[in-house]
Motif scaffolding. Structure first.
Motif, short mmCIF file in Angstrom:
data_model
loop_
_atom_site.label_atom_id
_atom_site.label_comp_id
_atom_site.label_asym_id
_atom_site.label_seq_id
_atom_site.Cartn_x
_atom_site.Cartn_y
_atom_site.Cartn_z
N ILE A 881 0.98 -1.64 -0.09
CA ILE A 881 0.08 0.17 0.16
C ILE A 881 1.43 1.80 0.16
CG2 ILE A 881 -1.63 1.72 1.05
CD1 ILE A 881 -2.83 -1.72 2.72
N ASP A 882 0.91 1.78 -0.95
CA ASP A 882 2.23 2.78 -1.81
C ASP A 882 1.15 4.53 -1.11
OD1 ASP A 882 4.29 4.70 -2.00
OD2 ASP A 882 4.61 2.99 -3.48
N ASP A 883 1.37 5.33 -0.90
CA ASP A 883 0.49 6.81 -0.67
C ASP A 883 2.11 7.39 -0.75
OD1 ASP A 883 1.32 8.56 1.55
OD2 ASP A 883 0.37 6.57 2.76
N ASN A 884 1.60 8.75 -1.94
CA ASN A 884 2.14 10.31 -1.64
C ASN A 884 1.96 11.05 -0.87
OD1 ASN A 884 0.06 10.72 -2.86
ND2 ASN A 884 0.80 11.53 -4.53
N GLY A 885 1.50 10.29 0.53
CA GLY A 885 0.95 11.84 1.40
C GLY A 885 2.18 11.97 2.00
N ILE A 886 2.19 13.05 3.31
CA ILE A 886 3.00 13.68 3.97
C ILE A 886 4.03 12.93 5.24
CG2 ILE A 886 1.44 15.58 3.75
CD1 ILE A 886 0.42 15.00 6.86
N GLY A 887 3.89 11.88 4.75
CA GLY A 887 4.31 10.56 5.55
C GLY A 887 3.75 10.44 7.03
N ARG A 888 4.50 9.51 7.83
CA ARG A 888 3.97 9.33 8.81
C ARG A 888 4.80 10.35 10.48
NH1 ARG A 888 5.50 3.29 11.31
NH2 ARG A 888 7.95 4.17 10.38
N GLN A 889 6.16 10.07 10.25
CA GLN A 889 6.41 11.74 10.59
C GLN A 889 5.29 12.52 10.84
OE1 GLN A 889 10.68 12.94 10.35
NE2 GLN A 889 10.32 13.76 11.74
N LYS A 890 5.40 13.47 9.44
CA LYS A 890 5.04 15.27 9.68
C LYS A 890 3.36 14.85 10.03
CE LYS A 890 3.83 18.82 8.56
NZ LYS A 890 4.79 20.72 9.09
N SER A 891 2.46 13.88 9.80
CA SER A 891 0.74 12.84 10.37
C SER A 891 1.29 12.93 12.01
CB SER A 891 0.41 11.82 9.59
OG SER A 891 -0.56 11.93 9.82
N ALA A 892 2.67 12.38 12.65
CA ALA A 892 2.75 12.16 14.13
C ALA A 892 2.63 13.35 14.22
CB ALA A 892 2.83 11.41 14.59
N GLU A 893 2.75 14.57 13.83
CA GLU A 893 2.98 16.14 14.49
C GLU A 893 2.06 16.95 14.33
OE1 GLU A 893 6.40 17.59 12.53
OE2 GLU A 893 8.16 15.98 13.11
N LEU A 894 0.80 16.90 13.17
CA LEU A 894 -0.35 16.99 12.97
C LEU A 894 -0.93 17.07 14.65
CD1 LEU A 894 -0.43 17.26 9.26
CD2 LEU A 894 -0.20 19.37 11.32
N LYS A 895 -0.86 15.48 14.20
CA LYS A 895 -1.92 14.67 15.25
C LYS A 895 -1.99 15.03 16.25
CE LYS A 895 -1.35 10.31 13.74
NZ LYS A 895 -1.81 9.09 13.96
N ALA A 896 -0.43 15.05 17.12
CA ALA A 896 -0.10 15.20 18.52
C ALA A 896 -0.19 16.94 18.50
CB ALA A 896 1.56 15.44 18.63
#
Length: 952
Positions: A881-896
């Protein structure tokens, strides 16, 4: 020459009479190894031993056992003796000693030999003459313990008296071990005339005979006395002491020298020795005719030719019918024989009776004849008379071929006159009356009931003064061969060899006492005085009708047949195939009873002593008992009975002398052996114990029981632990299923969460507000299908890959509607993937796709894309499952920033579900996350790689 004179004397006097007692000849035909016998001995057990030309042999009355060895210098020898250890010794004629021990012949270690000179056994010492002296051996160790030097070169004989050993040479040397040797002077006459002295000890006096002299010496208290024989002898080869008298053994018989009187016996035999055994039987060894066995020297034997067949007392003599139509008269006063009648017809005389009143003799040979007092035939007829018995002075009962009736011999008035007249036939030269025209075999008269009995081919008939009838037993005819009257009864022997008794009332009963006590069948019997003499194949048995006692009075051998017996005064006369045997009725001793001797016992073929039998191992369970039945009664055969513990008696075969017990179980045993005889016999008892194997012993069983209990307890604990473990596994499985279901429920909730529904409904609402009914209907249709599909999939553990792809397509189509035209997705299926059959866990991929859309693409500006690839690598399915999104690190920062306590479902719940699936299904589902970076090192999306084992 003497024997020739004896024969001439017999011929001149018309006698074939000698003073020899009756004897049985035992030679090679009976199993004796050689007809040359030099010495006789009886051991402490009762076995007879003979030194023969073929070596030393043992005899038990039936079987000879010869003992030889490869290291013997020669086998012939003499001087048999027994030591205190039970060994049997003898010396061969080369002067070497041998002994029998444990069934084997062994040799005494000797460096040299002086030739044959007798040795002596005194207590536990053996004295042996050698070239230069006397060696004393210890019998226990069989080693020399002392030596007496002796230079005398004229040693001629040795002997022992008490504890002393004597040597006869130029002096008489006396050895009283361990004292020094003494010597006593000898006369010059002794040295000159007794070149080869033979020494015997009679009481406390020496009896010394020379082989070549007609005088002898006695030696007592160092005094030598010369004495003359009353008779001259050509050659004396041995001297035996029997019945306290010296017996001189010569090539021309044996001479008993007693009270200065010589009595000659067996002058036709070359005699080497005479021996009297413990049973009071005599054995004479010969150098060419084997052994002569004599029960009693008081019995007389009268050789007679032709063979006697029948007796009849008559006046002062015993009439003897022979097999060749010849009648002798044995004179009872001197046992001389005269010829009464002779004919050349060569027919046997099978019936004879003398009438002392009219001095006539009636007999049957080729014809029935009457012989008068001048021994002249007065009448004869061709009637074959089989039996004739006296009724009174006028009549005889006659049983003949074709006729049974009365025979008139006198003119006195008789009560039988009417019967005779009634059945009188046409005269044929005899006064004969034929009562029955049948073949008669025997007849008897009972004076008590005045009945005459006839044994015929048609049954047992009888006639009295009034009647003629037939006697039956149990309503069956009786076929009788022999009838004999005794007082008021008549005895009858049937053709089936059964004895019956007929009383005065003509009642027939079977005589059972013979069946109960006698083991031998008999074919003939005769009543004399108060005894029944039974003729069997093994001997003549006398049964006394007064005291009901019986004894075997004369054993028989294969070459000895007895045809008749007569008792006159105190003598019993036997007509045998060899002549007439005369025995005294009262002085005649019984033959010794047989004795059972246990020779050896072997365990697993190894010889054992009795002590070791009480401690045998469990595998020492094959027992062989070898025994002998000592019986020196000629032709006597004795079977042996045995039983174990309290079991029944079993019979061994009559010639079997080995009892074999195979594979005996452990335990204590008492084995009993006895001779099967008509009388009470001693019982031999052998005790033996076979131990149990160690694994059957009590202590071992207790120890084994404890081990079994321990093992059982261990096994019990193991089973309990196993059950507990199984229960724990079951509990774990239940918990696993519970957790799995919870995880699955969470997956469902994640896919049907309110936020997703809210977004979907907003999208539908926006389509409705913009009056885009077609999009609204399509979107709503996909939403309802997805919802229904999720609910259906929640009921399944596994779904096909096609179902999963369909569900993912519906979900991505709904999510695409939220975005503008900048969101796209691809689902790629690789080569060789069977999407209809390959199954994967339900709702496994959708949460990861959702995470890619929700957390990776939602905050991305520009083109958004999700690619799902399905590949097959061997037996695994690889899903990317391949996406071209913002990545796990940036997503984690936003959720935090938005929610500090929020935890991503994919990072926790899905990982937990994968672990539960691997544990529950024993599978190996692997998930890897890759963070994609661009050239500048910035995040360019996320790649989730899932590998699932393919199962169908």
């Amino acid at each position: 020459m003497k024997f020739l004179k004896f024969i001439l004397l017999c011929l001149f006097s018309q006698f074939t009479f000698g003073q020899n007692p009756y004897y049985y000849n035992i030679d090679r035909t009976n199993g004796l190894p050689s007809n040359s016998v030099y010495d006789i001995f009886q051991d402490s057990k009762g076995f007879m031993w003979f030194a023969t030309g073929k070596g030393l042999c043992r005899y038990d009355g039936t079987t000879f056992k010869t003992y030889t060895s490869d290291n013997q210098t020669s086998k012939s020898g003499s001087c048999i003796s027994e030591d205190s250890f039970g060994r049997i010794w003898y010396c061969n004629f080369d002067g070497y000693l041998y002994y029998v021990e444990n069934g084997e012949l062994k040799s005494l270690p000797q460096k040299e030999s002086r030739g044959y000179i007798k040795y002596s056994i005194i207590k536990d010492k053996l004295f042996l003459m050698q070239l230069n002296g006397v060696i004393v051996y210890d019998l226990k160790s069989l080693k020399p313990i002392y030596f007496y030097p002796l230079t005398d070169i004229n040693i001629r004989s040795t002997y022992s008296v008490g504890s002393k050993f004597y040597i006869v040479g130029d002096y008489i040397y006396e050895i009283d071990y361990p004292k020094k040797i003494k010597k006593h002077e000898l006369s010059e006459d002794f040295k000159k005339n007794l070149e080869v002295p033979i020494v015997q000890v009679i009481k406390d006096e020496l009896f010394i005979v020379s082989k070549y002299s007609n005088y002898y010496y006695t030696y007592k208290e160092n005094k030598l006395t010369r004495k003359e024989f009353s008779n001259s002898f050509d050659f004396i080869q041995n001297v035996a002491l029997t019945d306290n008298a010296p017996w001189l053994c010569t090539p021309n018989g044996i001479i008993k020298y007693e009270n200065n009187k010589a009595t000659y016996y067996f002058s036709e035999y070359n005699v080497s020795y005479i021996f009297k055994d413990k049973q009071q039987n005599y054995w004479i060894s010969t150098l060419n005719n084997g052994l002569l066995f004599i029960q009693d020297f008081k019995n007389n034997f009268i050789p007679l030719d032709p063979k006697p067949t029948i007796f009849s007392p008559y006046n002062d003599q015993l009439l003897i019918g022979t097999e060749n139509d010849l009648i002798y008269g044995l004179q009872l006063n001197d046992l001389s024989i005269k010829t009464v009648y002779k004919n050349n017809s060569n027919h046997p005389i099978n019936q004879i009776i003398g009438n002392e009143k009219n001095q006539n003799i009636y007999f049957t040979a080729s014809k029935f004849k009457i012989l008068n007092q001048t021994n002249t035939i007065t009448k004869e007829t061709s009637t074959a008379v089989k039996d004739i018995k006296k009724i009174d002075d006028t009549y005889y009962a006659v049983a003949a071929s074709g006729v049974c009736g009365l025979f008139k011999v006198g003119n006195q008035k008789s009560k039988w006159d009417a019967v005779f007249k009634k059945y009188y036939n046409v005269p044929n030269g005899f006064n004969e009356s034929s009562i029955f025209r049948l073949n008669g075999k025997s007849t008897a008269f009972n004076s008590e009931n005045n009945c005459i009995y006839y044994a015929t081919n048609m049954g047992l008939k009888f006639v009295n003064l009034k009647d003629v009838n037939e006697l039956k037993f149990q309503n069956k005819p009786l076929f009788i061969t022999n009838l004999q009257a005794y007082k008021n009864v008549v005895y009858a022997l049937s053709t089936s060899e059964e004895l019956y008794k007929i009383d005065v009332n003509n009642k027939v009963t079977k005589v059972s006492i013979f069946e109960e006590h006698l083991k031998e069948r008999f074919t003939k019997f005769k009543i004399q005085e108060n005894s029944i003499f039974l003729f069997s194949t093994n001997g003549i048995i006398e049964y006394n009708l007064i005291d009901n006692k019986y004894r075997k009075i004369l054993p028989l051998t294969s070459d000895l047949e007895v045809t008749d017996v007569a008792v006159i005064k105190n003598e019993i006369y036997f007509a045998t195939s060899k002549g007439i045997i005369v025995k005294n009725k009262f002085k005649n001793k019984e033959f010794a009873k047989p004795e059972l001797i246990v020779n050896e016992i072997k365990v697993n073929s190894v010889l054992q002593n009795e002590k070791s039998l009480n401690d045998l191992e469990y595998n020492q369970n094959n027992i062989t008992v070898n025994f002998s039945v000592l019986s020196f009664n000629p032709n006597e055969k004795n079977s042996v009975l045995y039983k174990i513990n309290d079991g029944n008696w079993n019979r061994l075969e009559i010639n079997n002398r080995n009892l074999i017990l195979s594979s005996v179980s452990p335990g204590d045993y008492k084995l009993y052996l006895k001779i099967d005889a008509n009388y009470k016999t001693p019982i031999q008892q052998i005790n033996f114990k076979i131990n149990k194997p160690f694994w059957l012993n009590t202590f071992f069983l207790i120890y084994l029981g404890l081990i079994i209990i321990a093992l059982a307890y261990t096994f019990y604990k193991y089973q309990i632990q196993k059950i507990e473990k199984k229960n724990q596994l079951l509990l774990d499985k239940i918990n696993l299923e519970k957790n799995l279901n919870q995880s699955k429920l969470k997956a469902i909730k994640s896919q049907m969460n309110p936020h997703f529904f809210y977004n979907a409904l907003n999208t539908i609402q926006s389509f409705i507000l913009t009056n885009d009914k077609k999009q609204a209907v399509s979107y709503l249709s996909k939403f309802s299908t997805l919802t229904r599909t999720i609910l259906e999939m929640s009921e399944k553990e596994n779904i096909t890959l096609s179902e999963e792809i369909k569900t993912l397509g519906l979900y991505l189509d709904i999510e695409k509607a939220r975005f503008d035209e900048d969101f796209n997705y691809e689902i790629n299926i690789g080569y060789g993937i069977d999407i209809e059959n390959i199954k994967i866990p339900s709702m496994l991929l959708q949460p990861y796709v959702e995470n890619a859309v929700k957390h990776g693409l939602l905050h991305k500006k520009g083109t958004k894309k999700v690619t799902i690839d399905f590949e097959r690598i061997f037996d695994s399915l690889k899903i990317t499952i391949d996406d071209n999104g913002i990545g796990r690190q940036k997503s984690a920062e936003l959720k935090a920033i938005k929610n500090k306590d929020h935890l991503s479902f994919a990072t926790e719940a899905m990982q937990n579900r994968i672990e539960l699936l691997n544990q529950y299904k024993q599978q190996n589902i692997a998930i890897n996350f890759e963070d994609k970076l661009n050239k500048n090192g910035q995040s360019s999306g996320t790649k989730v790689i899932i590998e699932i084992p393919i199962t169908y």
